[in-house]
Each structure stands twice: as C-alpha cells, then as structure tokens.
Design a protein around this motif. Structure first.
Motif, PDB file in Angstrom:
ATOM      1  N   VAL A 146      -5.382  -1.567  -4.595  1.00 43.85           N
ATOM      2  CA  VAL A 146      -5.414  -2.277  -3.051  1.00 43.85           C
ATOM      3  C   VAL A 146      -6.516  -3.409  -4.376  1.00 43.85           C
ATOM      4  O   VAL A 146      -5.921  -4.759  -3.255  1.00 43.85           O
ATOM      5  N   THR A 166     -10.074  -7.101   2.485  1.00 43.01           N
ATOM      6  CA  THR A 166      -8.671  -5.911   2.279  1.00 43.01           C
ATOM      7  C   THR A 166      -8.151  -5.064   2.361  1.00 43.01           C
ATOM      8  O   THR A 166      -7.524  -4.229   3.899  1.00 43.01           O
ATOM      9  N   MET A 167      -9.664  -3.761   3.079  1.00 43.82           N
ATOM     10  CA  MET A 167     -10.043  -2.867   3.210  1.00 43.82           C
ATOM     11  C   MET A 167      -9.870  -2.792   4.671  1.00 43.82           C
ATOM     12  O   MET A 167      -9.608  -1.938   5.129  1.00 43.82           O
ATOM     13  N   ASP A 168     -10.679  -3.680   5.117  1.00 43.50           N
ATOM     14  CA  ASP A 168     -10.871  -3.815   6.980  1.00 43.50           C
ATOM     15  C   ASP A 168      -9.310  -3.979   7.560  1.00 43.50           C
ATOM     16  O   ASP A 168      -8.829  -3.701   8.599  1.00 43.50           O
ATOM     17  N   ILE A 173     -12.589  -6.817  -1.612  1.00 46.35           N
ATOM     18  CA  ILE A 173     -12.139  -6.040  -1.999  1.00 46.35           C
ATOM     19  C   ILE A 173     -11.876  -5.794  -0.476  1.00 46.35           C
ATOM     20  O   ILE A 173     -10.913  -4.524   0.407  1.00 46.35           O
ATOM     21  N   GLU A 174     -13.413  -5.872   0.845  1.00 48.60           N
ATOM     22  CA  GLU A 174     -14.240  -5.212   1.586  1.00 48.60           C
ATOM     23  C   GLU A 174     -12.963  -5.618   2.712  1.00 48.60           C
ATOM     24  O   GLU A 174     -12.805  -4.413   3.344  1.00 48.60           O
ATOM     25  N   LYS A 177      -5.706  -7.439  -2.455  1.00 51.66           N
ATOM     26  CA  LYS A 177      -6.517  -8.351  -2.330  1.00 51.66           C
ATOM     27  C   LYS A 177      -6.035  -9.830  -2.617  1.00 51.66           C
ATOM     28  O   LYS A 177      -6.066 -11.111  -2.374  1.00 51.66           O
ATOM     29  N   LEU A 210       0.397  -0.855   0.118  1.00 48.96           N
ATOM     30  CA  LEU A 210       0.042   0.476  -0.159  1.00 48.96           C
ATOM     31  C   LEU A 210       1.519   1.540  -0.085  1.00 48.96           C
ATOM     32  O   LEU A 210       0.541   2.340  -0.992  1.00 48.96           O
ATOM     33  N   LEU A 229      -6.017  -3.383   5.469  1.00 47.57           N
ATOM     34  CA  LEU A 229      -5.239  -1.916   5.185  1.00 47.57           C
ATOM     35  C   LEU A 229      -6.021  -0.875   7.052  1.00 47.57           C
ATOM     36  O   LEU A 229      -5.224  -0.443   7.553  1.00 47.57           O
ATOM     37  N   GLN A 230      -7.429  -0.900   6.828  1.00 40.29           N
ATOM     38  CA  GLN A 230      -7.810   0.229   7.651  1.00 40.29           C
ATOM     39  C   GLN A 230      -6.982  -0.015   9.319  1.00 40.29           C
ATOM     40  O   GLN A 230      -7.348   0.804  10.119  1.00 40.29           O
TER      41      GLN A 230
END
Length: 124
Positions: A58, A73-75, A70-71, A62, A52, A77-78
């Motif tokens: 992203v 993966t976003m969780d 992708i959600e 993923k 990142l 990274l968040q």
C-alpha cells in the motif's frame, strides 16, 4: 504516431492526460456514460486497484497516487473493495433468481438421470 512526450520532449500534464482519457473513452463508451465520469480519477483508481491485486504494498500505491497519508490511500482502496462486494452480491442474487426459473438449467443440473448425456459421456 508520436505521443506528446515524443513530439515535444515534455511530460504530459494532468490536463493532457485528461484530454487523452476523454478522447479514448468517448470511442469506447456512449456519451451518456461519460457524463459525470472523471476519466483521470477512474484511470488512477483502476491503476491503484491493479497494483493492489498485483501484490504491491500500500505504501507504493500511496506514493504512486501522490497521497500524503496512507489512510487516504486505504480509504480509496476500501471504497473499491466494498463496492465490488456489493456488485458481486447483487450478481449472485440475480443469477440465483434466474437459475431457479430456468428449465434448461434444471435439465443440465439433472444430467445424471439423462440417458442421452450418460451415453455421450460413456462414448468419450
């Protein structure tokens, strides 16, 4: 020194990667820090964050992590970014509390009124 891949001409399994991560982490960290730590998860997580930071999309992260959506993966990274913010905030608060009580820092900040420092700067 040959790796497992070179010796046996086979890819490493997740168990093999876990064993290697534990082996080298045990050399770098005290045993107490290893308890409750998932070396492979930490390795995957740090790789994702590095990707990142390097500007990878992203969707590439993923795919590398093998996530279905992708959600997730976003969780992933968040959590890291919010944790970094918390750590940074605590560090700033700690540093500011120490600076306020440190006479040496106050002397360094007040360099414009220190004749010795000004003479040294003039000599440059």
């Amino acid at each position: 020194c040959l790796t497992n891949t070179e010796q046996r001409k086979m890819e490493l399994t997740r168990h093999g990667i876990n064993r290697l991560c534990r082996k080298y982490l045990s050399k770098a960290l005290p045993q107490k820090r290893l308890q409750g730590l998932s070396p492979v998860h930490s390795f995957r997580h740090s790789c994702a964050v590095n990707m990142l930071a390097s500007g990878y999309p992203v969707s590439d992260i993923k795919n590398r992590l093998g996530h279905r959506s992708i959600e997730s993966t976003m969780d992933y990274l968040q959590i890291d970014l919010s944790r970094k913010r918390d750590i940074q905030k605590k560090f700033i608060e700690y540093t500011q509390s120490k600076i306020k009580n440190d006479k040496k820092i106050e002397e360094l900040i007040d360099w414009e009124n220190n004749e010795e420092t000004l003479a040294w700067l003039d000599s440059l």
